[in-house]
Design an enzyme around this catalytic site. Structure first.
Site, short mmCIF file in Angstrom:
data_model
loop_
_atom_site.label_atom_id
_atom_site.label_comp_id
_atom_site.label_asym_id
_atom_site.label_seq_id
_atom_site.Cartn_x
_atom_site.Cartn_y
_atom_site.Cartn_z
CE LYS A 30 -3.54 -2.58 -0.27
NZ LYS A 30 -4.45 -3.16 0.67
C1 LIG Z 1 -5.46 -4.37 0.95
C2 LIG Z 1 -6.92 -4.17 1.04
C3 LIG Z 1 -7.65 -4.50 2.19
C4 LIG Z 1 -7.05 -5.28 3.31
O1 LIG Z 1 -6.02 -4.63 3.94
P1 LIG Z 1 -5.19 -5.43 5.06
O2 LIG Z 1 -4.44 -4.33 5.75
O3 LIG Z 1 -4.29 -6.37 4.33
O4 LIG Z 1 -6.15 -6.12 5.93
C5 LIG Z 1 -8.98 -4.17 2.23
N1 LIG Z 1 -9.59 -3.56 1.22
C6 LIG Z 1 -8.94 -3.25 0.08
C7 LIG Z 1 -9.67 -2.57 -1.01
C8 LIG Z 1 -7.59 -3.58 -0.05
O5 LIG Z 1 -6.94 -3.32 -1.21
#
Ligand SMILES: *Cc1c(COP(=O)(O)O)cnc(C)c1O
Length: 388
Positions: free
Chosen positions: A188
């Site tokens: 991210k």
């Molecule tokens: C990555 C992601 C999540 C989950 O995030 P985590 O921190 O891995 O739990 C949820 N929603 C979207 C749209 C994502 O891309």
């Protein structure tokens, strides 16, 4: 001829500052949730303009916690988008509520008109996802929420740095949402390896989330002396284990100092892609933000199948042959066996049609202009070969 090196789809942006902060935390003798997590929360509040931020160990945890703290449970319905990661829907399922899908509009974000059509007396929460970092049409969703007495929880996993109408998502005084959930997963825009954050402007919701996030204890684990000054704690309910560690928060504090620079770099590179593809009628550029700032977590290109004699999957194979990392965001929720039934109950033809012609190209701050040009050049070459 030299074989081109593999261009990864994503690379985290980790500097000596993050490494130093982790080492310092390890030497400090305090590894789990403590002063560094508190500092990360205060910094995140200052950055987003939200009144309260609570650091958690994932965005999945943040979504589940927000829904649970809002009292969502069996018999309730939560409306979300099919173009999301499975965990958005898992979070709903784990509260005991039923997920409901609303179709997307041409941007790939949830369509308020489709949401309106799927509201029932059981609907309790709207759960929009800002796909790729492009802000959703929040005003229309808030209006629906007001009219039907619903709560709003935003999945901002892609959207650290996204603005809606000039302010960060969840900013106090500018947001009618109950909670905004962020992800700091390795890929991210801001990462702590694994991690997440939930923001809210409602003190009572914060208190509820805090209690549930740490086993339902009545005090923070690192201050068991509490107000009375005697060692004691009580468990008031069966809570979750969703806290972030100081090791991860230390990374987050350093990442947050750089996030504006990262976002600016992502925007520059995304614009370079936009310019390269503007003159290529066989592909369609991703939409720009009209009502805010795009965080450009992803650069999602779309093919125009009527102009190409090659399908999306074969196109991706050709990119792989050219040693370029790609991904698809996302396989629509109802195409996964576990959620097949949702597809029958809530058809989302626009999401499925978009899915069949879209894919994500590499986009991250460490990329060079030359690498963007190499990717755009490869797309151009494939288009040239399969144009009809
Ligand atoms: C990555 C992601 C999540 C989950 O995030 P985590 O921190 O891995 O739990 C949820 N929603 C979207 C749209 C994502 O891309």
């Amino acid at each position: 001829m030299l074989e081109a090196s593999y261009l990864p789809f994503n690379l985290p942006e980790i500097g000596e500052e993050e490494i130093g902060a982790v080492v310092e935390t390890m030497r400090s003798g305090w590894l789990t949730t403590g002063a560094r997590t508190a500092a990360f929360e205060r910094d995140f509040e200052a950055y987003t303009g939200a009144r309260h931020a609570l650091a958690l160990n994932s965005c999945t945890a943040a979504l589940h916690l927000a829904l649970a703290a809002l009292g969502v449970g069996p018999g309730d319905e939560v409306i979300t988008t099919p173009l999301t990661f499975c965990s958005t829907v898992h979070a709903i399922v784990h509260t005991g509520a039923s997920p409901v899908l609303a179709d997307v509009d041409e941007t790939g974000n949830i369509d308020p008109a489709s949401v309106a059509a799927r509201i029932t007396p059981r609907t309790k929460v709207l759960l929009p996802v800002h796909l790729a970092g492009l802000p959703c049409r929040m005003e229309e969703l808030w209006e629906l929420a007001r009219r039907h007495g619903l709560r709003v929880v935003e999945d901002a996993a892609h959207a650290v740095g996204t603005y809606y109408r000039g302010r960060h998502l969840g900013a106090d005084g500018a947001s009618a949402s109950d909670a905004v959930a962020y992800s700091f997963y390795a890929t991210k825009n801001l990462t702590t390896g694994e991690g997440g954050m939930v923001t809210t402007n409602r003190p009572e919701l914060l208190a509820r989330m805090k209690a549930l996030a740490l086993h339902g204890l009545n005090r923070d684990a690192w201050n068991r002396y509490g107000e009375k000054g005697t060692w004691f704690y009580q468990v008031l309910e069966a809570g979750f284990k969703y806290n972030l560690s100081d090791l991860q928060a230390a990374i987050g504090v350093e990442q947050l100092k750089k996030i504006e620079r990262f976002t600016e770099r992502r925007r520059e590179l995304a614009e370079r892609y936009q310019r390269a593809f503007a003159g290529m009628p066989e592909v369609e550029c991703p939409p720009e933000a009209v009502d805010g700032r795009h965080a450009w977590h992803l650069y999602i290109l779309r093919l125009r199948p009527e102009r190409l004699a090659i399908g999306r999957d074969a196109f991706l194979n050709e990119l792989r042959e050219r040693r370029i990392g790609i991904s698809v965001h996302f396989i629509p929720v109802p195409l996964h066996p576990v959620y097949e039934g949702l597809g029958a109950a809530y058809p989302c033809p626009r999401a499925v049609a978009l899915y069949e012609r879209m894919f994500s190209l590499p986009l991250y701050p460490a990329m060079t202009e030359g690498q963007v040009d190499r990717v755009a050049g490869a797309v151009g070459e494939i288009v040239e070969r399969w144009r009809r």
